[in-house]
Design a protein around this motif. Structure first.
Motif, PDB file in Angstrom:
ATOM      1  N   PRO A 137      54.015 -26.290  -1.105  1.00 29.95           N
ATOM      2  CA  PRO A 137      54.715 -25.139  -1.677  1.00 29.95           C
ATOM      3  C   PRO A 137      54.975 -24.089  -0.592  1.00 29.95           C
ATOM      4  CG  PRO A 137      52.462 -25.338  -2.551  1.00 29.95           C
ATOM      5  CD  PRO A 137      52.611 -26.376  -1.492  1.00 29.95           C
ATOM      6  N   LEU A 138      55.887 -23.168  -0.846  1.00 28.52           N
ATOM      7  CA  LEU A 138      56.196 -22.115   0.128  1.00 28.52           C
ATOM      8  C   LEU A 138      56.256 -20.764  -0.586  1.00 28.52           C
ATOM      9  CD1 LEU A 138      59.174 -23.798   2.034  1.00 28.52           C
ATOM     10  CD2 LEU A 138      56.940 -23.232   3.022  1.00 28.52           C
ATOM     11  N   PRO A 139      55.935 -19.669   0.131  1.00 27.45           N
ATOM     12  CA  PRO A 139      56.052 -18.355  -0.498  1.00 27.45           C
ATOM     13  C   PRO A 139      57.509 -17.968  -0.722  1.00 27.45           C
ATOM     14  CG  PRO A 139      55.362 -18.150   1.804  1.00 27.45           C
ATOM     15  CD  PRO A 139      55.381 -19.611   1.502  1.00 27.45           C
ATOM     16  N   ILE A 140      57.771 -17.286  -1.848  1.00 24.46           N
ATOM     17  CA  ILE A 140      59.152 -16.848  -2.141  1.00 24.46           C
ATOM     18  C   ILE A 140      59.212 -15.328  -2.358  1.00 24.46           C
ATOM     19  CG2 ILE A 140      60.029 -19.023  -3.091  1.00 24.46           C
ATOM     20  CD1 ILE A 140      59.431 -17.866  -5.933  1.00 24.46           C
ATOM     21  N   GLY A 141      58.113 -14.622  -2.005  1.00 24.51           N
ATOM     22  CA  GLY A 141      58.059 -13.170  -2.213  1.00 24.51           C
ATOM     23  C   GLY A 141      57.393 -12.845  -3.531  1.00 24.51           C
TER      24      GLY A 141
END
Ligand code: SAM
Length: 217
Positions: A55-59
């Motif tokens: 997963p990746l951060p999206i704010g």
């Protein structure tokens, strides 16, 4: 800096290595995930990692789910082209985009307005016309367009929210992470003769579903 062709190769590689080898079989889903530009759903700084196996951060402290988790949850829904699906937790909008290519109508609810607006802009830019977005508490579902053939919740909840069970059609399927705030079980439920029959698919880790029928905060 990658170009369009580089992203296409990364995407094809993601489908082969992360999805097919782990048992995702739905041909239409594999085709769709091989086409949707996942890198456009993350920030420019994250683009080079958009097709990686995490997963990746999206704010706003939120994340875009790992590609395999998106594929697994979508496959479990067994959506047909004429069906209607409700998603709780729009986030980046990537999972929504995958649903829009596998179902007829997609309804998606996001609690954080800035994320919902950003995702909506991307749907417009990419020409997806079968998605309706609402800002609000998705633990209450979206009764206006119920019942749904499929419901997907992309945030972890202590229990299956009662309104979602009500808004699921007969023979409808729901996929939802259930458990504690830091780790959950991915649950598949199917409404058969008015009763929800559930089974556990695997362990998973999602951000919390915060709302009336989820976590307090
Ligand atoms: N499916 C998303 C994607 O592809 O980017 C990932 C979703 S992220 C793991 C979970 C999302 O659920 C967050 O954007 C969070 O704000 C949202 N969320 C949490 N509680 C919610 C609620 N009660 N109603 C709607 N959205 C909620």
């Amino acid at each position: 800096m990658f170009n369009k062709e580089d992203y296409k190769i990364l995407r094809e590689n993601m489908v082969e290595v992360q999805l097919k080898t782990r048992g995702i079989k739905d041909e239409k889903l594999l085709e769709v995930m091989g086409q949707i530009p996942r890198h456009l759903f993350v920030s420019e700084q994250q683009r080079s990692c958009a097709y990686e196996d995490f997963p990746l951060p999206i704010g706003e402290g939120q994340t875009i789910s790992q590609p395999y988790m998106v594929a697994l949850m979508t496959e479990l829904l067994r959506l047909k082209e004429h069906e209607k699906v409700l998603e709780i937790g729009t986030g980046s909008g990537y999972q929504t985009a995958v649903l829009s290519k596998t179902a007829k109508e997609v309804y998606t609810v996001e609690k954080i307005e800035s994320l919902a607006l950003k995702a909506e802009e991307m749907f417009k830019e990419l020409g997806y016309q079968n998605i309706k977005v609402k800002v609000g508490d998705g633990s209450e579902g979206w009764s206006e367009y119920a019942p749904y053939n499929g419901i997907i919740v992309t945030a972890g909840s202590p229990k299956i929210p009662e309104p979602l069970i009500k808004q699921l059609s007969e023979n409808g399927r729901i996929v939802i992470p259930i458990g504690g705030p830091f780790s959950q079980d991915l649950i598949l439920g199917e409404k058969i003769k008015g009763e929800l029959i559930t089974k556990t698919i695997c362990g998973c880790t999602f951000v919390p579903l915060i709302g009336k029928h989820g976590w307090d905060k």
